[in-house]
Write a protein that holds these residues in place. Structure first.
Motif, PDB file in Angstrom:
ATOM      1  N   PRO A  86      15.700 -35.065  -8.584  1.00 36.70           N
ATOM      2  CA  PRO A  86      15.620 -34.081  -7.502  1.00 36.70           C
ATOM      3  C   PRO A  86      17.006 -33.662  -7.011  1.00 36.70           C
ATOM      4  N   PHE A  87      17.098 -32.413  -6.560  1.00 39.53           N
ATOM      5  CA  PHE A  87      18.325 -31.941  -5.934  1.00 39.53           C
ATOM      6  C   PHE A  87      18.336 -32.403  -4.476  1.00 39.53           C
ATOM      7  N   ALA A  88      19.485 -32.823  -4.002  1.00 41.78           N
ATOM      8  CA  ALA A  88      19.570 -33.332  -2.621  1.00 41.78           C
ATOM      9  C   ALA A  88      19.369 -32.221  -1.598  1.00 41.78           C
ATOM     10  N   THR A  89      19.919 -31.036  -1.881  1.00 41.46           N
ATOM     11  CA  THR A  89      19.831 -29.910  -0.942  1.00 41.46           C
ATOM     12  C   THR A  89      19.649 -28.619  -1.726  1.00 41.46           C
ATOM     13  N   LEU A  90      19.262 -27.558  -1.019  1.00 41.10           N
ATOM     14  CA  LEU A  90      19.180 -26.248  -1.670  1.00 41.10           C
ATOM     15  C   LEU A  90      20.564 -25.753  -2.078  1.00 41.10           C
ATOM     16  N   VAL A 118      12.485 -21.114  -6.172  1.00 42.55           N
ATOM     17  CA  VAL A 118      11.357 -21.768  -6.846  1.00 42.55           C
ATOM     18  C   VAL A 118      11.406 -23.283  -6.662  1.00 42.55           C
ATOM     19  N   MET A 119      12.104 -23.726  -5.622  1.00 37.99           N
ATOM     20  CA  MET A 119      12.158 -25.144  -5.301  1.00 37.99           C
ATOM     21  C   MET A 119      11.395 -25.418  -4.011  1.00 37.99           C
ATOM     22  N   ALA A 120      10.825 -26.613  -3.921  1.00 36.66           N
ATOM     23  CA  ALA A 120      10.131 -27.050  -2.709  1.00 36.66           C
ATOM     24  C   ALA A 120      10.627 -28.437  -2.346  1.00 36.66           C
ATOM     25  N   GLY A 156      13.763 -35.176  -2.261  1.00 39.65           N
ATOM     26  CA  GLY A 156      14.690 -34.072  -2.494  1.00 39.65           C
ATOM     27  C   GLY A 156      13.942 -32.809  -2.891  1.00 39.65           C
ATOM     28  N   TRP A 157      14.645 -31.907  -3.551  1.00 39.01           N
ATOM     29  CA  TRP A 157      14.094 -30.590  -3.909  1.00 39.01           C
ATOM     30  C   TRP A 157      13.726 -30.563  -5.383  1.00 39.01           C
TER      31      TRP A 157
END
Length: 296
Positions: A165-169, A197-199, A204-205
């Motif tokens: 997961p990504f930590a932030t947008l 397209v991330m939630a 994370g994202w």
């Protein structure tokens, strides 16, 4: 403010369609040519995003169109707010039947269908299958040739490389806009595209779609060419390419030659995400075509 309209697609899959602007009021003086043939009203437009996209990627285009059209963007199956059943079909037939259902249930037909990438292929397959539903077509940066098995393997490797997961947008924007080794050069618009397209999840994202479903969706055009269906499209059709996109000029011009009523346009300084990279150039490229449909 976007308005959601629910649509029932092939196999009962629930789809989310979106209006991003208020449609113009019907002009009784227009008669049949300027409006829809069925019941009058402003001419309908259905916007179909590409693989991994979502209806909101069309928001600016839809708002611009809403001055003279009823423009609706569809979250296709497996994407956006539409259902993503693991057991559902992610075939060309399923996507085409979904678009067919959307046009009929929303009362848009005969409509102009505007598609990007996978959505463009769905548009021309629909126009070939149901010419009564499509009065004009815009194909944005989609090839008619098969891409081949190597392309599918590369995409599978690309999905595995995503640092989810990504930590932030902000991390999403940076990775897809600057750090993605599969990207040819930095592109902030690309980062914004994927941020949409991330939630957010507890860790994370993550993407709102299932990468395996995306690969299944992609199989249905990676291994097959679609020139024959292109030749069956009888309505006026505009093929648009970004000068730095995936559709080369030679293939785009061959597509125009194969289309019975094909036209060509290109957008400078645009890559694959033509309408997202260069919205003003995109609007300038498609406006004369849309005007010609209204005048025809």
């Amino acid at each position: 403010m976007a308005r959601r309209i629910d649509v029932t697609g092939a196999g009962g899959v629930r789809l989310a369609a979106w209006e991003f602007g208020d449609p113009p009021k019907a002009d009784p003086a227009q008669g049949g040519a300027g409006g829809r043939e069925r019941g009058g009203g402003p001419p309908g437009v259905l916007l179909l995003h590409g693989l991994m996209g979502r209806a909101s990627h069309w928001a600016d285009t839809a708002r611009w169109l809403s001055g003279r059209h009823r423009a609706v963007a569809l979250d296709q199956r497996g994407h956006g707010r539409s259902e993503k059943p693991p057991e559902a079909a992610y075939t060309r037939d399923a996507y085409v039947e979904d678009a067919e259902a959307a046009l009929e249930q929303l009362g848009l037909a005969p409509a102009v269908v505007i598609g990007h990438a996978m959505g463009a292929l769905t548009g021309w397959q629909l126009a070939a299958k149901r010419p009564d539903l499509v009065r004009g077509l815009i194909i944005s940066d989609m090839r008619a040739s098969a891409l081949g098995a190597a392309s599918q393997r590369e995409w599978a490797e690309w999905f595995r490389a995503w640092p989810v997961p990504f930590a932030t947008l902000a991390d999403v924007r940076k990775w897809f806009g600057e750090d993605d080794p599969w990207a040819e050069r930095p592109n902030p618009a690309r980062g914004e595209f994927y941020a949409e397209v991330m939630a957010e999840s507890p860790d994370g994202w993550r993407p709102v779609f299932d990468p395996e479903q995306m690969l299944r969706s992609r199989e249905t055009w990676v291994y097959d060419a679609h020139w024959e269906e292109l030749a069956q499209v009888r309505c006026p059709t505009l093929v648009v390419r970004g000068l730095d996109g995936r559709l080369g000029r030679a293939e785009a011009q061959e597509m125009v030659r194969v289309l019975p009523r094909g036209q060509y346009a290109e957008v400078a300084d645009a890559g694959h995400l033509v309408h997202y990279d260069q919205p003003e150039g995109w609007r300038a490229a498609i406006e004369p075509f849309l005007d010609s449909l209204r005048d025809g």
